[in-house]
Scaffold this motif. Sequence first.
Motif, PDB file in Angstrom:
ATOM      1  N   SER A 313      11.922 -12.841   2.212  1.00 33.93           N
ATOM      2  CA  SER A 313      12.759 -11.645   2.164  1.00 33.93           C
ATOM      3  C   SER A 313      13.866 -11.833   1.134  1.00 33.93           C
ATOM      4  CB  SER A 313      13.357 -11.381   3.544  1.00 33.93           C
ATOM      5  OG  SER A 313      14.223 -10.270   3.500  1.00 33.93           O
ATOM      6  N   TYR A 314      14.404 -10.698   0.674  1.00 34.66           N
ATOM      7  CA  TYR A 314      15.531 -10.743  -0.264  1.00 34.66           C
ATOM      8  C   TYR A 314      16.705  -9.998   0.338  1.00 34.66           C
ATOM      9  CZ  TYR A 314      17.791 -11.340  -4.757  1.00 34.66           C
ATOM     10  OH  TYR A 314      18.646 -11.743  -5.756  1.00 34.66           O
ATOM     11  N   ASP A 315      17.764 -10.704   0.628  1.00 32.54           N
ATOM     12  CA  ASP A 315      19.085 -10.213   1.047  1.00 32.54           C
ATOM     13  C   ASP A 315      19.717 -11.125   2.092  1.00 32.54           C
ATOM     14  OD1 ASP A 315      19.906  -8.201  -0.552  1.00 32.54           O
ATOM     15  OD2 ASP A 315      19.565  -6.573   0.869  1.00 32.54           O
ATOM     16  N   ASN A 316      18.919 -11.561   3.096  1.00 29.17           N
ATOM     17  CA  ASN A 316      19.422 -12.472   4.135  1.00 29.17           C
ATOM     18  C   ASN A 316      20.542 -11.852   4.958  1.00 29.17           C
ATOM     19  OD1 ASN A 316      19.060 -14.963   5.452  1.00 29.17           O
ATOM     20  ND2 ASN A 316      20.846 -15.827   4.424  1.00 29.17           N
ATOM     21  N   ASP A 320      17.130 -13.993   9.714  1.00 33.53           N
ATOM     22  CA  ASP A 320      16.975 -15.075  10.686  1.00 33.53           C
ATOM     23  C   ASP A 320      16.646 -14.583  12.079  1.00 33.53           C
ATOM     24  OD1 ASP A 320      19.542 -13.963  10.770  1.00 33.53           O
ATOM     25  OD2 ASP A 320      20.404 -15.748  11.683  1.00 33.53           O
ATOM     26  N   VAL A 321      16.829 -13.287  12.362  1.00 31.21           N
ATOM     27  CA  VAL A 321      16.548 -12.779  13.703  1.00 31.21           C
ATOM     28  C   VAL A 321      15.270 -11.941  13.732  1.00 31.21           C
ATOM     29  CG1 VAL A 321      18.959 -12.825  14.406  1.00 31.21           C
ATOM     30  CG2 VAL A 321      18.037 -10.754  13.345  1.00 31.21           C
ATOM     31  N   ALA A 322      14.472 -11.957  12.658  1.00 28.27           N
ATOM     32  CA  ALA A 322      13.182 -11.267  12.652  1.00 28.27           C
ATOM     33  C   ALA A 322      12.241 -11.936  13.644  1.00 28.27           C
ATOM     34  CB  ALA A 322      12.585 -11.296  11.248  1.00 28.27           C
ATOM     35  N   GLU A 323      11.165 -11.241  14.043  1.00 24.14           N
ATOM     36  CA  GLU A 323      10.249 -11.784  15.046  1.00 24.14           C
ATOM     37  C   GLU A 323       9.648 -13.110  14.595  1.00 24.14           C
ATOM     38  OE1 GLU A 323       6.208  -9.557  15.006  1.00 24.14           O
ATOM     39  OE2 GLU A 323       7.684  -8.018  14.527  1.00 24.14           O
ATOM     40  N   THR A 324       9.394 -13.255  13.302  1.00 27.11           N
ATOM     41  CA  THR A 324       9.163 -14.557  12.696  1.00 27.11           C
ATOM     42  C   THR A 324      10.317 -14.773  11.729  1.00 27.11           C
ATOM     43  OG1 THR A 324       6.748 -14.349  12.814  1.00 27.11           O
ATOM     44  CG2 THR A 324       7.643 -15.965  11.266  1.00 27.11           C
ATOM     45  N   PRO A 325      11.199 -15.752  11.985  1.00 24.03           N
ATOM     46  CA  PRO A 325      12.363 -15.924  11.102  1.00 24.03           C
ATOM     47  C   PRO A 325      11.930 -16.004   9.639  1.00 24.03           C
ATOM     48  CG  PRO A 325      12.601 -17.285  13.037  1.00 24.03           C
ATOM     49  CD  PRO A 325      11.216 -16.717  13.102  1.00 24.03           C
ATOM     50  N   LEU A 326      12.591 -15.187   8.820  1.00 23.63           N
ATOM     51  CA  LEU A 326      12.165 -15.004   7.436  1.00 23.63           C
ATOM     52  C   LEU A 326      12.881 -15.946   6.482  1.00 23.63           C
ATOM     53  CD1 LEU A 326      12.243 -11.116   7.544  1.00 23.63           C
ATOM     54  CD2 LEU A 326      10.216 -12.435   6.878  1.00 23.63           C
ATOM     55  N   THR A 327      12.101 -16.677   5.694  1.00 23.09           N
ATOM     56  CA  THR A 327      12.670 -17.332   4.520  1.00 23.09           C
ATOM     57  C   THR A 327      13.294 -16.234   3.661  1.00 23.09           C
ATOM     58  OG1 THR A 327      11.099 -19.152   4.514  1.00 23.09           O
ATOM     59  CG2 THR A 327      12.093 -18.575   2.394  1.00 23.09           C
ATOM     60  N   ALA A 328      14.468 -16.506   3.113  1.00 23.78           N
ATOM     61  CA  ALA A 328      15.182 -15.434   2.413  1.00 23.78           C
ATOM     62  C   ALA A 328      15.935 -15.937   1.201  1.00 23.78           C
ATOM     63  CB  ALA A 328      16.150 -14.735   3.368  1.00 23.78           C
ATOM     64  N   VAL A 329      15.968 -15.093   0.168  1.00 24.34           N
ATOM     65  CA  VAL A 329      16.870 -15.280  -0.957  1.00 24.34           C
ATOM     66  C   VAL A 329      18.229 -14.757  -0.506  1.00 24.34           C
ATOM     67  CG1 VAL A 329      17.381 -14.700  -3.347  1.00 24.34           C
ATOM     68  CG2 VAL A 329      14.997 -14.992  -2.615  1.00 24.34           C
ATOM     69  N   SER A 330      19.235 -15.607  -0.569  1.00 20.79           N
ATOM     70  CA  SER A 330      20.545 -15.286  -0.010  1.00 20.79           C
ATOM     71  C   SER A 330      21.593 -15.172  -1.114  1.00 20.79           C
ATOM     72  CB  SER A 330      20.958 -16.366   0.995  1.00 20.79           C
ATOM     73  OG  SER A 330      22.199 -16.055   1.587  1.00 20.79           O
ATOM     74  N   PRO A 331      21.968 -13.941  -1.524  1.00 19.52           N
ATOM     75  CA  PRO A 331      23.034 -13.782  -2.510  1.00 19.52           C
ATOM     76  C   PRO A 331      24.342 -14.387  -2.000  1.00 19.52           C
ATOM     77  CG  PRO A 331      21.815 -11.738  -2.252  1.00 19.52           C
ATOM     78  CD  PRO A 331      21.367 -12.646  -1.147  1.00 19.52           C
ATOM     79  N   PRO A 332      25.125 -14.989  -2.885  1.00 27.47           N
ATOM     80  CA  PRO A 332      26.371 -15.666  -2.476  1.00 27.47           C
ATOM     81  C   PRO A 332      27.510 -14.674  -2.279  1.00 27.47           C
ATOM     82  CG  PRO A 332      26.080 -15.890  -4.825  1.00 27.47           C
ATOM     83  CD  PRO A 332      24.861 -15.157  -4.329  1.00 27.47           C
ATOM     84  N   LYS A 333      27.412 -13.831  -1.276  1.00 25.97           N
ATOM     85  CA  LYS A 333      28.309 -12.681  -1.124  1.00 25.97           C
ATOM     86  C   LYS A 333      29.773 -13.094  -0.955  1.00 25.97           C
ATOM     87  CE  LYS A 333      24.319 -10.769   1.149  1.00 25.97           C
ATOM     88  NZ  LYS A 333      23.689 -10.563   2.451  1.00 25.97           N
ATOM     89  N   LEU A 361      26.271 -15.355 -10.392  1.00 24.12           N
ATOM     90  CA  LEU A 361      26.114 -16.453  -9.444  1.00 24.12           C
ATOM     91  C   LEU A 361      24.675 -16.477  -8.943  1.00 24.12           C
ATOM     92  CD1 LEU A 361      29.383 -16.073  -7.314  1.00 24.12           C
ATOM     93  CD2 LEU A 361      29.010 -17.423  -9.393  1.00 24.12           C
ATOM     94  N   ARG A 362      24.058 -17.650  -8.975  1.00 25.83           N
ATOM     95  CA  ARG A 362      22.655 -17.773  -8.552  1.00 25.83           C
ATOM     96  C   ARG A 362      22.568 -17.782  -7.029  1.00 25.83           C
ATOM     97  NH1 ARG A 362      18.397 -18.855 -12.547  1.00 25.83           N
ATOM     98  NH2 ARG A 362      16.551 -19.618 -11.439  1.00 25.83           N
ATOM     99  N   PRO A 363      21.661 -16.978  -6.447  1.00 26.66           N
ATOM    100  CA  PRO A 363      21.473 -17.039  -4.991  1.00 26.66           C
ATOM    101  C   PRO A 363      20.833 -18.365  -4.594  1.00 26.66           C
ATOM    102  CG  PRO A 363      20.453 -15.064  -5.939  1.00 26.66           C
ATOM    103  CD  PRO A 363      20.788 -15.989  -7.069  1.00 26.66           C
ATOM    104  N   ARG A 364      20.871 -18.666  -3.297  1.00 32.36           N
ATOM    105  CA  ARG A 364      20.144 -19.830  -2.798  1.00 32.36           C
ATOM    106  C   ARG A 364      18.978 -19.364  -1.941  1.00 32.36           C
ATOM    107  NH1 ARG A 364      21.814 -22.001   2.413  1.00 32.36           N
ATOM    108  NH2 ARG A 364      23.230 -20.563   3.481  1.00 32.36           N
ATOM    109  N   LEU A 365      17.991 -20.212  -1.786  1.00 31.87           N
ATOM    110  CA  LEU A 365      16.833 -19.914  -0.970  1.00 31.87           C
ATOM    111  C   LEU A 365      16.995 -20.594   0.382  1.00 31.87           C
ATOM    112  CD1 LEU A 365      14.066 -18.444  -1.163  1.00 31.87           C
ATOM    113  CD2 LEU A 365      13.061 -20.678  -1.673  1.00 31.87           C
ATOM    114  N   VAL A 366      16.974 -19.793   1.449  1.00 30.90           N
ATOM    115  CA  VAL A 366      17.108 -20.310   2.808  1.00 30.90           C
ATOM    116  C   VAL A 366      15.714 -20.318   3.431  1.00 30.90           C
ATOM    117  CG1 VAL A 366      18.228 -20.033   5.047  1.00 30.90           C
ATOM    118  CG2 VAL A 366      19.418 -19.329   2.959  1.00 30.90           C
ATOM    119  N   VAL A 367      15.173 -21.503   3.677  1.00 36.15           N
ATOM    120  CA  VAL A 367      13.785 -21.639   4.134  1.00 36.15           C
ATOM    121  C   VAL A 367      13.698 -21.561   5.648  1.00 36.15           C
ATOM    122  CG1 VAL A 367      11.759 -23.138   4.163  1.00 36.15           C
ATOM    123  CG2 VAL A 367      13.167 -22.978   2.100  1.00 36.15           C
ATOM    124  N   ARG A 368      12.835 -20.675   6.126  1.00 36.27           N
ATOM    125  CA  ARG A 368      12.578 -20.532   7.559  1.00 36.27           C
ATOM    126  C   ARG A 368      11.065 -20.489   7.787  1.00 36.27           C
ATOM    127  NH1 ARG A 368      16.718 -16.405   6.749  1.00 36.27           N
ATOM    128  NH2 ARG A 368      18.771 -17.272   7.252  1.00 36.27           N
TER     129      ARG A 368
END
Length: 393
Positions: A313-316, A320-333, A361-368
């Motif tokens: 997913s993109y946004d994060n 993390d609370v999806a039925e299967t927790p989603l790996t996400a691109v996380s913008p550094p808000k 600013l480069r986002p980070r990838l949060v792996v789930r």
Amino acid sequence: MRTRRVRMTGRETPASGRELKFRALMAELRRGILDGTWPPGSKLPTERALATETGLSVTTVRRAYEDLVALGLVERRQGAGSFAAHRPERDGGGQRIVGVLVPDTAFYYPRVLQGIEKELAAAGARLVLACSHYDPDEEDAAVERLLSAGVHGLLLVPSLHTATDPGRRAEELLALPVPAVLVERRLAAYGPGDPTEHVCTDHEGGAYDAVRHLRALGHERLGLVVRTDAPTTAPIESGFARAVGDLGLPGPPPYERDVMARWDPDRADRALAALRDAGVTAALCFGDREAALMLGAARRAGVRVPGDLALISYDNEFADVAETPLTAVSPPKYALGRLAAQILLKRLAEGEAAPLHQVQLRPRLVVRASCGGGRGAGGAPRGQGGSGRGGGA
């Protein structure tokens, strides 16, 4: 006292042309009042004189004055005319006042605002907040209200992506009587011709990193699911396509594109079927809502995530609370908000001596769980060991 001619030429044209001329007149009058050309209490040109000077109708000039009255910038005195209003001093006892305009306060921007508030509080500055709700007219009115509140500078998230002429819109913002730093907006198509001071997320780089991660997990046929009515879409598509090309993956990759209002379970079912028919084994979805809909479509179709289809997913925002927790691109808000505030405060302190900041600013990838792999392209764990809410804090 200085005098000012309002430079409006040519006859009025119907519909959009007339509205553009009205906006230009409003901007010129506002600048003249706020920069002291017409000091508080000074008399403004009569409606008829201004109409003659600008070539606009008396009705259009009257509308401009009425809007300025509503904003507290002009006072009407019966039988005497229109006068520049007395406004709160910007001095504020030495305290900086920063106006912040965001399009939404429910999603994405709360973390940005937290970063801004943190930095301004540390500097002893005060924040005045306005929201445009993605409405260009409300955006203009909100900027006027912030200026009327006596702000020293502005942090703006303007609707450049929906403007008929983004360059002209940027020029209008640059012509405001106080410094403005754009947040999550820039004139990307202008390249080095972009004159704005801005702090943005490198969404192109975020999409690139997502593709690289999926390729490192062994996926070769990738798909992209996006909603098209957002300024983030174009750089995500560009970064995705660039990564597919750089990594030698088969193309063109299948895209599923639609406006946000049309993304519902039925649309997600069709998107999933199209991706599966194209042999896709992994997909990047913008944003979290669309990714969650794709999870639901996979469940209904008996497609296992990540066994049959890996998803990022993109946004994060709520990945993390999806039925299967989603790996996400996380913008550094959060970090983005702090940096934008720092740059504006530097501009206020140093004026033109400060360099023009144009920062990404480069986002980070949060792996789930949804992509089935916990290591990035270089073999190092990515985003593990926490709740994964992200936001660049």
